[in-house]
Design an enzyme around this catalytic site. Sequence first.
Site, PDB file in Angstrom:
ATOM      1  N   CYS A   2       0.755  -1.046  -0.072  1.00  0.00           N
ATOM      2  CA  CYS A   2      -0.080   0.139   0.041  1.00  0.00           C
ATOM      3  C   CYS A   2       0.905   1.262  -0.099  1.00  0.00           C
ATOM      4  CB  CYS A   2      -0.766  -0.087   1.173  1.00  0.00           C
ATOM      5  SG  CYS A   2      -1.886  -1.451   1.384  1.00  0.00           S
ATOM      6  N   ARG A  27       1.642   1.530  -5.917  1.00  0.00           N
ATOM      7  CA  ARG A  27       1.867   0.475  -4.794  1.00  0.00           C
ATOM      8  C   ARG A  27       0.657   0.023  -4.460  1.00  0.00           C
ATOM      9  NH1 ARG A  27       6.519   1.400  -1.823  1.00  0.00           N
ATOM     10  NH2 ARG A  27       5.606   0.592  -0.185  1.00  0.00           N
ATOM     11  N   TRP A  74      -3.894  -1.769  -1.399  1.00  0.00           N
ATOM     12  CA  TRP A  74      -3.629  -3.063  -2.300  1.00  0.00           C
ATOM     13  C   TRP A  74      -4.271  -4.221  -1.309  1.00  0.00           C
ATOM     14  CZ3 TRP A  74      -1.645  -7.884  -1.595  1.00  0.00           C
ATOM     15  CH2 TRP A  74      -1.732  -8.909  -2.694  1.00  0.00           C
ATOM     16  N   ASN A  98       0.885   0.143   6.037  1.00  0.00           N
ATOM     17  CA  ASN A  98       1.262  -0.823   5.034  1.00  0.00           C
ATOM     18  C   ASN A  98       1.928  -2.070   5.682  1.00  0.00           C
ATOM     19  OD1 ASN A  98       2.043  -2.136   2.488  1.00  0.00           O
ATOM     20  ND2 ASN A  98       4.042  -0.900   2.522  1.00  0.00           N
ATOM     21  N   GLY A  99       1.303  -3.291   5.383  1.00  0.00           N
ATOM     22  CA  GLY A  99       2.004  -4.474   6.124  1.00  0.00           C
ATOM     23  C   GLY A  99       0.888  -5.497   6.425  1.00  0.00           C
ATOM     24  N   GLU A 478       8.492 -15.217 -19.297  1.00  0.00           N
ATOM     25  CA  GLU A 478       8.180 -13.591 -19.112  1.00  0.00           C
ATOM     26  C   GLU A 478       6.929 -13.466 -20.146  1.00  0.00           C
ATOM     27  OE1 GLU A 478       8.960 -11.414 -17.338  1.00  0.00           O
ATOM     28  OE2 GLU A 478       8.570  -9.787 -18.347  1.00  0.00           O
ATOM     29  N   LYS A 482       3.729 -11.596 -18.775  1.00  0.00           N
ATOM     30  CA  LYS A 482       3.247 -10.194 -19.477  1.00  0.00           C
ATOM     31  C   LYS A 482       1.859 -10.390 -20.025  1.00  0.00           C
ATOM     32  CE  LYS A 482       5.743  -7.705 -18.088  1.00  0.00           C
ATOM     33  NZ  LYS A 482       6.398  -8.672 -17.391  1.00  0.00           N
ATOM     34  N   GLU A 485      -0.594 -10.952 -16.935  1.00  0.00           N
ATOM     35  CA  GLU A 485      -0.988  -9.916 -15.914  1.00  0.00           C
ATOM     36  C   GLU A 485      -1.498  -8.591 -16.742  1.00  0.00           C
ATOM     37  OE1 GLU A 485       2.734  -8.142 -14.089  1.00  0.00           O
ATOM     38  OE2 GLU A 485       3.770  -8.432 -15.834  1.00  0.00           O
ATOM     39  N   HIS A 501       5.568 -34.548 -21.858  1.00  0.00           N
ATOM     40  CA  HIS A 501       5.470 -35.012 -20.465  1.00  0.00           C
ATOM     41  C   HIS A 501       4.069 -34.613 -19.576  1.00  0.00           C
ATOM     42  CE1 HIS A 501       9.565 -36.672 -20.865  1.00  0.00           C
ATOM     43  NE2 HIS A 501       9.999 -35.508 -20.961  1.00  0.00           N
ATOM     44  N   LYS A 600       2.559  -2.238  -8.403  1.00  0.00           N
ATOM     45  CA  LYS A 600       4.028  -2.245  -9.027  1.00  0.00           C
ATOM     46  C   LYS A 600       5.212  -2.528  -7.885  1.00  0.00           C
ATOM     47  CE  LYS A 600       7.028  -0.909 -11.765  1.00  0.00           C
ATOM     48  NZ  LYS A 600       7.364  -1.893 -13.335  1.00  0.00           N
TER      49      LYS A 600
HETATM   50  C1  AGP Z   1       6.588  -7.799 -13.603  1.00  0.00           C
HETATM   51  O1  AGP Z   1       5.835  -7.665 -14.676  1.00  0.00           O
HETATM   52  C2  AGP Z   1       5.566  -7.963 -12.367  1.00  0.00           C
HETATM   53  N1  AGP Z   1       4.886  -6.714 -12.280  1.00  0.00           N
HETATM   54  C3  AGP Z   1       6.199  -8.655 -11.148  1.00  0.00           C
HETATM   55  O2  AGP Z   1       6.449  -9.845 -11.472  1.00  0.00           O
HETATM   56  C4  AGP Z   1       7.625  -8.008 -10.511  1.00  0.00           C
HETATM   57  O3  AGP Z   1       8.408  -8.319 -11.578  1.00  0.00           O
HETATM   58  C5  AGP Z   1       7.895  -8.594  -9.166  1.00  0.00           C
HETATM   59  O4  AGP Z   1       6.850  -8.060  -8.247  1.00  0.00           O
HETATM   60  C6  AGP Z   1       9.015  -7.993  -8.915  1.00  0.00           C
HETATM   61  O5  AGP Z   1       9.171  -6.891  -8.702  1.00  0.00           O
HETATM   62  P1  AGP Z   1      10.839  -5.885  -8.140  1.00  0.00           P
HETATM   63  O6  AGP Z   1      11.573  -6.236  -9.532  1.00  0.00           O
HETATM   64  O7  AGP Z   1      10.195  -4.448  -7.903  1.00  0.00           O
HETATM   65  O8  AGP Z   1      11.309  -6.741  -7.207  1.00  0.00           O
END
Ligand code: AGP
Length: 605
Positions: A2, A27, A74, A98-99, A478, A482, A485, A501, A600
């Site tokens: 958050c 955040r 969040w 936050n936490g 990756e 992408k 998400e 497999h 983020k």
């Molecule tokens: C990336 O597209 C994601 N939003 C997420 O996996 C991100 O890479 C992960 O949370 C790690 O974040 P950081 O690199 O800030 O540690």
Amino acid sequence: MCGIIGIASNKAVSTNIIESLKRLEYRGYDSAGLATLHNNQILEKKCTGRVEKLEKILFKNPALGSVGIGHVRWATHGVPNEVNAHPHSSEIVSVVHNGIIENSDQLKKDLESNGIKFKSQTDTEVITLLLTEEIKNESPIKSVQKTLKKLKGSFALGIIFKSFDNLIVGARRGSPLAVGYAKDENYLGSDSYALKSMTNKISYLDDGDVCVLTKNSVEFYNLEEKKINKKVHTLSDDKNLAEKGDYKNFMSKEIFEQPITVKNGINEYVDKIKNDINLYNFPIDPKSMEKIVLIACGTAYHSCLVAKYWFEEMSNIEVEIDVASEFRYRKIKFNKKNLYIFVSQSGETADTAAALQLCKDNNVKTCSVVNVVESSIARNSDWVLPLHAGPEVGVASTKAFLGQMLILYILCLKISFNRNEVNKDEYIQKINNLIKLPKAIDDILKKEDQIQLVAKDIYESKGSMFLGRGTSFPIALEGALKLKELSYLHAEGYPAGEMKHGPLALIEDGLPVIVIAPKDKYFEKTFSNTQEVIARGGKVLLITDKHEMVINENIRFKIDVPFIEESLSPFILTIPLQLLAYHVALLKNCDIDKPRNLAKSVTVE
Ligand code: AGP
């Protein structure tokens, strides 16, 4: 994950709180709220959804006052609705948090057994009601210190008290918290980024610290409740402050910035005149290094997976990788001759930060590869390698991923050369090839229209597979992440050799299968896996730099990408996957920069 802001000022604060909350939305953005002190009252305003919705509420019904706290959420405890939004206020106290308070259920039961009523489902409200009891007999600082002793878990807190209309109390355990200084005004924030628009003078709380802010004073107290001083840092000013410019969203800006950000990263670390890499102050001499351990989460973890192949190819050094959320709980055999490297765009990811702290507690050498040099992870590492990618705002990481791979590649090249496992000619050749990378990235970005066609062809499918071998396997992971998400489409990345497999059972008529097959030692094998998929009706998009390969009628789409050298293919192969996910999400009208349920910077475990 958050966002918290607090402002103690000689003027009204709600506008600045709103502006800071907008910067903090990366955040979390399930809900937003603020509370100010005015005429001996706590004025609380909060809502579900984005900060601009809160701003509209305030236009109609302003929150006056020169002391206030704000929060973007969040959700961890309790659904994202207005009641569960922060701040959580009683008649006399208001709290943003936050936490995660791990013993909140028990504390809630104890309070309820004393007839105290709760309004929300959150753990945070427990803090509010504990403070409400304590403040009846204690000063603000004492009531906070007594309350914190009852809490288990992590928190960054901002607290205001009705009867003390000039102060804010902050507290930190496990979640980052910073203080900012200005004339007749002082600030509390989850990180320096939230405060950057108001000040460049920042101090950071450490775990156990409590601070008391007024408009013209800041006091810090440590875990032993002793008054302490904190270093005041001056923040670097981001030349290209995160603005969208002419782009329709941050993600498209950050995808198309990649040729520049990769070039900046190369310029920071590569001396083109001397044909050398400027990395010298290793915390362990590369020659005596026994192992490199790479730890990260999400996309950053994928950059580590790619790096493992590079180290295997270029050096004899052993490389281990782990996701931080696993590493932090494993029984690790620490070795002082190992270098523990933490990769994190934000530098605030709780799992990665906790894994780093575990290494610090075991007195081993640490390095962080981060995009935010003022971040907690950077400040807690022995050695920091910045990405120099500029602020990344889109929740889905793009330019930071290329930046992470770039720094790890440069590190691998330098270590291999220092250990005489790459000779001088190879070293210079690889440096010269690396310098060609920005142009190659620019060239593949020019194929966006082809990728838009593919997006149109697959965006209504119910799922997809991404396949690759060698360094193309983490790139497949990756690409799948992408797409997941950004467009909420199910997507799975898999080693191409593993399909037989089990996952081959998923292949059915029309299922999109994105095959990443550069012209490396795996090409023939991957192409035969492709045939297995086609034979079962899979709709194949082939991404390759094997231009001479003629597309056969069963391959739906083929995207040719530039080739420089095998080691650099992961950078180039990633670009079409970023664009594919982006355009599918656009077609599905998803929120590109702030996908649902995500944030983020994941600052809770
Ligand atoms: C990336 O597209 C994601 N939003 C997420 O996996 C991100 O890479 C992960 O949370 C790690 O974040 P950081 O690199 O800030 O540690």
